[in-house]
Design a protein around this motif. Structure first.
Motif, PDB file in Angstrom:
ATOM      1  N   MET A 144      37.100  19.452   5.713  1.00  0.00           N
ATOM      2  CA  MET A 144      37.022  19.453   4.445  1.00  0.00           C
ATOM      3  C   MET A 144      35.668  20.414   3.845  1.00  0.00           C
ATOM      4  O   MET A 144      34.600  19.954   4.125  1.00  0.00           O
ATOM      5  N   ASP A 145      36.016  21.071   2.679  1.00  0.00           N
ATOM      6  CA  ASP A 145      34.881  21.629   2.003  1.00  0.00           C
ATOM      7  C   ASP A 145      33.928  20.686   1.149  1.00  0.00           C
ATOM      8  O   ASP A 145      34.739  19.682   0.708  1.00  0.00           O
ATOM      9  N   ALA A 146      33.058  20.876   0.657  1.00  0.00           N
ATOM     10  CA  ALA A 146      31.927  20.000   0.212  1.00  0.00           C
ATOM     11  C   ALA A 146      32.444  19.808  -1.134  1.00  0.00           C
ATOM     12  O   ALA A 146      32.389  18.734  -1.985  1.00  0.00           O
ATOM     13  N   LYS A 147      33.307  20.651  -1.962  1.00  0.00           N
ATOM     14  CA  LYS A 147      33.852  20.578  -3.411  1.00  0.00           C
ATOM     15  C   LYS A 147      34.941  19.599  -3.332  1.00  0.00           C
ATOM     16  O   LYS A 147      34.936  18.714  -4.144  1.00  0.00           O
ATOM     17  N   THR A 148      35.714  19.864  -2.369  1.00  0.00           N
ATOM     18  CA  THR A 148      36.696  18.747  -2.259  1.00  0.00           C
ATOM     19  C   THR A 148      36.273  17.256  -1.820  1.00  0.00           C
ATOM     20  O   THR A 148      36.836  16.458  -2.530  1.00  0.00           O
ATOM     21  N   GLN A 149      35.439  17.002  -1.156  1.00  0.00           N
ATOM     22  CA  GLN A 149      34.776  16.034  -0.741  1.00  0.00           C
ATOM     23  C   GLN A 149      34.264  15.395  -2.013  1.00  0.00           C
ATOM     24  O   GLN A 149      34.507  14.128  -2.197  1.00  0.00           O
ATOM     25  N   VAL A 150      33.493  16.014  -2.706  1.00  0.00           N
ATOM     26  CA  VAL A 150      32.945  15.665  -4.269  1.00  0.00           C
ATOM     27  C   VAL A 150      34.098  14.853  -4.878  1.00  0.00           C
ATOM     28  O   VAL A 150      33.930  14.084  -5.591  1.00  0.00           O
ATOM     29  N   GLU A 151      35.047  15.887  -4.928  1.00  0.00           N
ATOM     30  CA  GLU A 151      36.279  15.478  -5.947  1.00  0.00           C
ATOM     31  C   GLU A 151      37.108  14.229  -5.577  1.00  0.00           C
ATOM     32  O   GLU A 151      37.215  13.446  -6.179  1.00  0.00           O
ATOM     33  N   LEU A 152      37.016  14.033  -4.163  1.00  0.00           N
ATOM     34  CA  LEU A 152      37.550  12.901  -3.692  1.00  0.00           C
ATOM     35  C   LEU A 152      36.778  11.578  -3.909  1.00  0.00           C
ATOM     36  O   LEU A 152      37.324  10.669  -4.162  1.00  0.00           O
ATOM     37  N   GLU A 153      35.440  11.772  -3.684  1.00  0.00           N
ATOM     38  CA  GLU A 153      34.390  10.744  -3.938  1.00  0.00           C
ATOM     39  C   GLU A 153      34.533  10.382  -5.412  1.00  0.00           C
ATOM     40  O   GLU A 153      34.655   8.994  -5.751  1.00  0.00           O
ATOM     41  N   ALA A 154      34.516  11.178  -6.318  1.00  0.00           N
ATOM     42  CA  ALA A 154      34.499  11.013  -7.591  1.00  0.00           C
ATOM     43  C   ALA A 154      35.908  10.346  -8.348  1.00  0.00           C
ATOM     44  O   ALA A 154      35.946   9.345  -8.932  1.00  0.00           O
ATOM     45  N   ALA A 155      37.049  10.696  -7.369  1.00  0.00           N
ATOM     46  CA  ALA A 155      38.502  10.156  -7.710  1.00  0.00           C
ATOM     47  C   ALA A 155      38.218   8.521  -7.142  1.00  0.00           C
ATOM     48  O   ALA A 155      38.840   7.517  -7.923  1.00  0.00           O
ATOM     49  N   ALA A 156      37.599   8.361  -6.196  1.00  0.00           N
ATOM     50  CA  ALA A 156      37.532   6.902  -5.592  1.00  0.00           C
ATOM     51  C   ALA A 156      36.745   6.225  -6.422  1.00  0.00           C
ATOM     52  O   ALA A 156      36.834   4.995  -6.791  1.00  0.00           O
ATOM     53  N   PHE A 157      35.581   6.597  -7.031  1.00  0.00           N
ATOM     54  CA  PHE A 157      35.061   5.993  -7.951  1.00  0.00           C
ATOM     55  C   PHE A 157      35.315   5.583  -9.039  1.00  0.00           C
ATOM     56  O   PHE A 157      35.778   4.473  -9.818  1.00  0.00           O
ATOM     57  N   ARG A 158      36.307   6.593  -9.810  1.00  0.00           N
ATOM     58  CA  ARG A 158      37.125   6.278 -10.891  1.00  0.00           C
ATOM     59  C   ARG A 158      38.218   5.156 -10.660  1.00  0.00           C
ATOM     60  O   ARG A 158      38.265   4.424 -11.413  1.00  0.00           O
ATOM     61  N   ALA A 159      38.797   5.206  -9.474  1.00  0.00           N
ATOM     62  CA  ALA A 159      39.596   4.118  -9.151  1.00  0.00           C
ATOM     63  C   ALA A 159      38.920   2.793  -8.927  1.00  0.00           C
ATOM     64  O   ALA A 159      39.847   1.883  -9.413  1.00  0.00           O
ATOM     65  N   LEU A 160      37.867   2.663  -8.575  1.00  0.00           N
ATOM     66  CA  LEU A 160      37.047   1.650  -8.452  1.00  0.00           C
ATOM     67  C   LEU A 160      36.762   1.169  -9.802  1.00  0.00           C
ATOM     68  O   LEU A 160      36.979  -0.178 -10.207  1.00  0.00           O
ATOM     69  N   ARG A 161      36.145   2.002 -10.767  1.00  0.00           N
ATOM     70  CA  ARG A 161      36.079   1.673 -12.082  1.00  0.00           C
ATOM     71  C   ARG A 161      37.291   1.115 -12.748  1.00  0.00           C
ATOM     72  O   ARG A 161      37.139  -0.002 -13.459  1.00  0.00           O
ATOM     73  N   SER A 162      38.530   1.951 -12.660  1.00  0.00           N
ATOM     74  CA  SER A 162      39.778   1.315 -13.345  1.00  0.00           C
ATOM     75  C   SER A 162      39.966   0.138 -12.616  1.00  0.00           C
ATOM     76  O   SER A 162      40.390  -0.931 -13.507  1.00  0.00           O
ATOM     77  N   HIS A 163      39.774  -0.130 -11.525  1.00  0.00           N
ATOM     78  CA  HIS A 163      40.155  -1.513 -10.682  1.00  0.00           C
ATOM     79  C   HIS A 163      39.406  -2.776 -11.502  1.00  0.00           C
ATOM     80  O   HIS A 163      39.777  -3.780 -12.081  1.00  0.00           O
ATOM     81  N   LEU A 164      38.056  -2.555 -11.543  1.00  0.00           N
ATOM     82  CA  LEU A 164      37.393  -3.511 -11.893  1.00  0.00           C
ATOM     83  C   LEU A 164      37.340  -3.598 -13.411  1.00  0.00           C
ATOM     84  O   LEU A 164      37.126  -5.021 -13.940  1.00  0.00           O
ATOM     85  N   MET A 165      37.644  -2.706 -14.244  1.00  0.00           N
ATOM     86  CA  MET A 165      37.599  -3.028 -15.707  1.00  0.00           C
ATOM     87  C   MET A 165      38.701  -3.030 -16.217  1.00  0.00           C
ATOM     88  O   MET A 165      39.128  -3.808 -17.248  1.00  0.00           O
ATOM     89  N   ASP A 166      40.016  -2.461 -15.678  1.00  0.00           N
ATOM     90  CA  ASP A 166      41.287  -2.231 -16.178  1.00  0.00           C
ATOM     91  C   ASP A 166      42.146  -3.651 -15.602  1.00  0.00           C
ATOM     92  O   ASP A 166      42.830  -4.150 -16.187  1.00  0.00           O
TER      93      ASP A 166
END
Length: 108
Positions: A1-23
Motif C-alpha cells: 500500500m502506498d503512503a497516500k492510500t494509507q493516510v486516506e484510510l487512516e483519515a477515513a477511520a478517524f472520520r468513522a470513529l468521530r461519526s460513531h461517537l458524535m452521531d
C-alpha cells in the motif's frame, strides 16, 4: 500500500470513529470513555489541534473542539453531558493523569 492510500484510510477511520461517537453514540459520556479507554472526545480534539500545530497551522483549543464536535463544546456539553458521580470523578483523575498528565486541558 502506498503512503497516500494509507493516510486516506487512516483519515477515513478517524472520520468513522468521530461519526460513531458524535452521531451514533452521543450518550456515551466523555468521563466513561476516559475511565475505560484512556481517551475521550476532548483528547481527539486535542490530537487534532496538535496535528494542525505540527503542520504550522495555528488553532486554539476551542476551535479544535468545535471542529471535532461540529458545534461549540459548551453547546455539546449542555445537550449531551450528564453529571458524574464521585466515583467516576475519582477514577477520571487517575485516568487523566495516567493518559494525559499535567494541565493539557480539562479532559472529560
Amino acid at each position: 500500500m502506498d503512503a497516500k492510500t494509507q493516510v486516506e484510510l487512516e483519515a477515513a477511520a478517524f472520520r468513522a470513529l468521530r461519526s460513531h461517537l458524535m452521531d451514533k453514540r452521543p450518550e456515551v459520556q466523555n468521563i466513561d470513555l476516559m475511565n475505560l479507554a484512556g481517551f475521550c472526545r476532548n483528547c481527539l480534539s486535542r490530537w487534532y489541534q496538535e496535528a494542525a500545530e505540527d503542520r504550522g497551522i495555528a488553532i486554539d483549543k476551542e476551535a479544535a473542539r468545535t471542529a471535532f464536535y461540529g458545534i461549540p463544546y459548551e453547546d455539546w456539553k449542555a445537550q449531551f453531558q450528564s453529571a458524574a458521580d464521585a466515583g467516576k470523578q475519582a477514577a477520571f483523575k487517575v485516568a487523566f493523569q495516567e493518559n494525559v498528565g499535567g494541565d493539557k486541558g480539562d479532559g472529560a
